[in-house]
Design a protein around this motif. Structure first.
Motif, PDB file in Angstrom:
ATOM      1  N   VAL A 273      37.255  73.362  56.101  1.00  0.00           N
ATOM      2  CA  VAL A 273      37.366  72.234  57.024  1.00  0.00           C
ATOM      3  C   VAL A 273      38.237  71.151  56.389  1.00  0.00           C
ATOM      4  CG1 VAL A 273      36.098  70.457  58.281  1.00  0.00           C
ATOM      5  CG2 VAL A 273      35.115  72.750  58.021  1.00  0.00           C
ATOM      6  N   TYR A 274      39.331  70.836  57.072  1.00  0.00           N
ATOM      7  CA  TYR A 274      40.222  69.765  56.634  1.00  0.00           C
ATOM      8  C   TYR A 274      40.831  69.126  57.869  1.00  0.00           C
ATOM      9  CZ  TYR A 274      43.741  73.495  57.205  1.00  0.00           C
ATOM     10  OH  TYR A 274      44.522  74.510  57.685  1.00  0.00           O
ATOM     11  N   ASP A 275      41.213  67.871  57.746  1.00  0.00           N
ATOM     12  CA  ASP A 275      41.743  67.106  58.868  1.00  0.00           C
ATOM     13  C   ASP A 275      43.239  67.381  58.988  1.00  0.00           C
ATOM     14  OD1 ASP A 275      42.623  65.202  60.707  1.00  0.00           O
ATOM     15  OD2 ASP A 275      41.257  63.650  59.961  1.00  0.00           O
ATOM     16  N   LYS A 276      43.580  68.375  59.779  1.00  0.00           N
ATOM     17  CA  LYS A 276      44.969  68.801  59.920  1.00  0.00           C
ATOM     18  C   LYS A 276      45.869  67.674  60.405  1.00  0.00           C
ATOM     19  CE  LYS A 276      43.804  73.555  60.988  1.00  0.00           C
ATOM     20  NZ  LYS A 276      44.002  74.659  61.932  1.00  0.00           N
TER      21      LYS A 276
ATOM     22  N   ASN B  72      44.757  66.487  46.628  1.00  0.00           N
ATOM     23  CA  ASN B  72      43.304  66.410  46.467  1.00  0.00           C
ATOM     24  C   ASN B  72      42.573  67.261  47.499  1.00  0.00           C
ATOM     25  OD1 ASN B  72      43.501  64.783  44.238  1.00  0.00           O
ATOM     26  ND2 ASN B  72      43.137  62.881  45.360  1.00  0.00           N
ATOM     27  N   ASN B  73      43.140  67.414  48.694  1.00  0.00           N
ATOM     28  CA  ASN B  73      42.539  68.281  49.701  1.00  0.00           C
ATOM     29  C   ASN B  73      42.670  69.751  49.328  1.00  0.00           C
ATOM     30  OD1 ASN B  73      41.439  67.308  52.550  1.00  0.00           O
ATOM     31  ND2 ASN B  73      42.768  65.721  51.687  1.00  0.00           N
ATOM     32  N   CYS B  74      43.563  70.061  48.403  1.00  0.00           N
ATOM     33  CA  CYS B  74      43.755  71.443  47.945  1.00  0.00           C
ATOM     34  C   CYS B  74      42.901  71.769  46.722  1.00  0.00           C
ATOM     35  CB  CYS B  74      45.231  71.674  47.602  1.00  0.00           C
ATOM     36  SG  CYS B  74      46.331  71.482  49.019  1.00  0.00           S
ATOM     37  N   THR B  75      42.460  70.762  45.988  1.00  0.00           N
ATOM     38  CA  THR B  75      41.741  71.026  44.736  1.00  0.00           C
ATOM     39  C   THR B  75      40.441  71.810  44.917  1.00  0.00           C
ATOM     40  OG1 THR B  75      40.802  68.790  44.718  1.00  0.00           O
ATOM     41  CG2 THR B  75      42.807  69.159  43.417  1.00  0.00           C
ATOM     42  N   PRO B  76      39.661  71.621  46.006  1.00  0.00           N
ATOM     43  CA  PRO B  76      38.480  72.479  46.146  1.00  0.00           C
ATOM     44  C   PRO B  76      38.833  73.968  46.240  1.00  0.00           C
ATOM     45  CG  PRO B  76      38.250  70.545  47.538  1.00  0.00           C
ATOM     46  CD  PRO B  76      39.667  70.552  47.019  1.00  0.00           C
TER      47      PRO B  76
ATOM     48  N   GLU C  80      34.068  81.391  53.152  1.00  0.00           N
ATOM     49  CA  GLU C  80      34.027  79.941  53.347  1.00  0.00           C
ATOM     50  C   GLU C  80      34.198  79.239  52.020  1.00  0.00           C
ATOM     51  OE1 GLU C  80      31.071  76.551  55.194  1.00  0.00           O
ATOM     52  OE2 GLU C  80      30.942  78.612  55.908  1.00  0.00           O
ATOM     53  N   ILE C  81      35.002  78.169  52.039  1.00  0.00           N
ATOM     54  CA  ILE C  81      35.163  77.284  50.877  1.00  0.00           C
ATOM     55  C   ILE C  81      34.805  75.887  51.355  1.00  0.00           C
ATOM     56  CG2 ILE C  81      36.762  76.328  49.183  1.00  0.00           C
ATOM     57  CD1 ILE C  81      38.449  78.861  49.470  1.00  0.00           C
ATOM     58  N   GLN C  82      33.954  75.235  50.610  1.00  0.00           N
ATOM     59  CA  GLN C  82      33.556  73.879  50.957  1.00  0.00           C
ATOM     60  C   GLN C  82      34.625  72.867  50.549  1.00  0.00           C
ATOM     61  OE1 GLN C  82      30.722  73.046  52.712  1.00  0.00           O
ATOM     62  NE2 GLN C  82      30.549  75.263  52.910  1.00  0.00           N
ATOM     63  N   ASN C  83      34.952  71.950  51.434  1.00  0.00           N
ATOM     64  CA  ASN C  83      35.891  70.865  51.117  1.00  0.00           C
ATOM     65  C   ASN C  83      35.080  69.637  50.739  1.00  0.00           C
ATOM     66  OD1 ASN C  83      37.848  68.906  50.915  1.00  0.00           O
ATOM     67  ND2 ASN C  83      38.800  69.360  52.880  1.00  0.00           N
ATOM     68  N   THR C  84      35.103  69.313  49.477  1.00  0.00           N
ATOM     69  CA  THR C  84      34.365  68.156  48.991  1.00  0.00           C
ATOM     70  C   THR C  84      35.083  66.853  49.280  1.00  0.00           C
ATOM     71  OG1 THR C  84      35.427  68.448  46.843  1.00  0.00           O
ATOM     72  CG2 THR C  84      33.255  69.471  47.146  1.00  0.00           C
ATOM     73  N   ASN C  85      36.297  66.920  49.861  1.00  0.00           N
ATOM     74  CA  ASN C  85      37.079  65.723  50.171  1.00  0.00           C
ATOM     75  C   ASN C  85      37.008  65.334  51.636  1.00  0.00           C
ATOM     76  OD1 ASN C  85      38.220  65.281  47.539  1.00  0.00           O
ATOM     77  ND2 ASN C  85      39.343  67.176  47.887  1.00  0.00           N
TER      78      ASN C  85
ATOM     79  N   MET D 119      50.988  62.166  48.918  1.00  0.00           N
ATOM     80  CA  MET D 119      51.055  63.477  48.268  1.00  0.00           C
ATOM     81  C   MET D 119      49.812  63.722  47.423  1.00  0.00           C
ATOM     82  SD  MET D 119      53.798  64.918  49.369  1.00  0.00           S
ATOM     83  CE  MET D 119      53.546  64.040  50.911  1.00  0.00           C
ATOM     84  N   LYS D 120      49.325  62.684  46.784  1.00  0.00           N
ATOM     85  CA  LYS D 120      48.092  62.797  45.990  1.00  0.00           C
ATOM     86  C   LYS D 120      46.915  63.178  46.892  1.00  0.00           C
ATOM     87  CE  LYS D 120      45.674  62.049  42.185  1.00  0.00           C
ATOM     88  NZ  LYS D 120      45.740  62.957  41.068  1.00  0.00           N
ATOM     89  N   GLU D 121      46.839  62.574  48.080  1.00  0.00           N
ATOM     90  CA  GLU D 121      45.759  62.900  49.006  1.00  0.00           C
ATOM     91  C   GLU D 121      45.864  64.351  49.485  1.00  0.00           C
ATOM     92  OE1 GLU D 121      43.836  61.501  53.254  1.00  0.00           O
ATOM     93  OE2 GLU D 121      45.121  60.090  52.183  1.00  0.00           O
ATOM     94  N   ILE D 122      47.083  64.803  49.787  1.00  0.00           N
ATOM     95  CA  ILE D 122      47.272  66.197  50.186  1.00  0.00           C
ATOM     96  C   ILE D 122      46.844  67.119  49.051  1.00  0.00           C
ATOM     97  CG2 ILE D 122      49.040  67.933  50.714  1.00  0.00           C
ATOM     98  CD1 ILE D 122      50.478  65.666  52.321  1.00  0.00           C
TER      99      ILE D 122
END
Length: 179
Positions: A11-14, A64-68, A173-178, A59-62
């Motif tokens: 789950v991420y905010d596309k 960070n959404n990939c780090t999980p 499933e991978i959890q998005n902690t962000n 870019m940092k926010e993008i």
């Protein structure tokens, strides 16, 4: 033999991430060249190497959404890119680099789901998935279609087949902690 593509839930905010991309189009490199003999397909598209612009807050926010995802697979050697295709863009027949390596490529589509094609004429619609794209020849033709933008995480040290097993063990499933 395992599939060439395996979907998973993340789950991420596309729309929010797509806005971050569009706010930073000035960072995009326009990649355009004809096919070459070393299996690099001709292309006309745009890319941002996110991992090279981490001083930029978007870019940092993008990233960070990939780090999980990176952490889930335990990757120590990876890169994050944004790939953008206009309505006249294409990426002709190619294997992802390094060809034949079997490493995992993660796609997080920010626009509507769209397919790519393999040499056998099979199409693979992707949204959120891992792809074994170093092992089969494929293309993406976006000519005459709406813009396509996605995040590509290259997990240079994670074998695709191992990644599929990790996803299966976690119910795909991978959890998005962000989020």
């Amino acid at each position: 033999m395992l599939n060439k593509l395996t979907h998973f839930n993340y789950v991420y905010d596309k729309q929010h991430l797509l806005e971050k991309v569009y706010n930073n189009m000035n960072l995009m490199d326009h990649i355009i060249f004809e096919p070459r003999e070393d299996n690099i397909g001709g292309q006309d598209n745009y890319r941002i190497r996110v991992h090279e612009h981490l001083e930029n807050l978007d870019m940092k926010e993008i990233y960070n959404n990939c780090t999980p995802i990176i952490d889930f697979f335990g990757s120590k050697k990876h890169h994050v890119k944004i790939q953008h295709y206009e309505s006249n863009s294409h990426l002709s027949w190619h294997y992802d680099h390094p060809m034949g390596s079997g490493i995992t490529k993660v796609n997080l589509l920010l626009t509507e789901p769209r397919a790519f094609e393999d040499r056998e004429g099979n199409t693979y619609e992707f949204d959120t998935c891992i792809v074994n794209s170093t092992m089969f020849e494929h293309q993406m033709n976006n000519r005459g279609k709406p813009k396509r933008t996605f995040i590509r995480i290259g997990l240079q040290d994670i074998n695709y087949y191992d990644a599929v097993l990790m996803l299966a063990d976690n119910g795909y499933e991978i959890q998005n902690t962000n989020s």
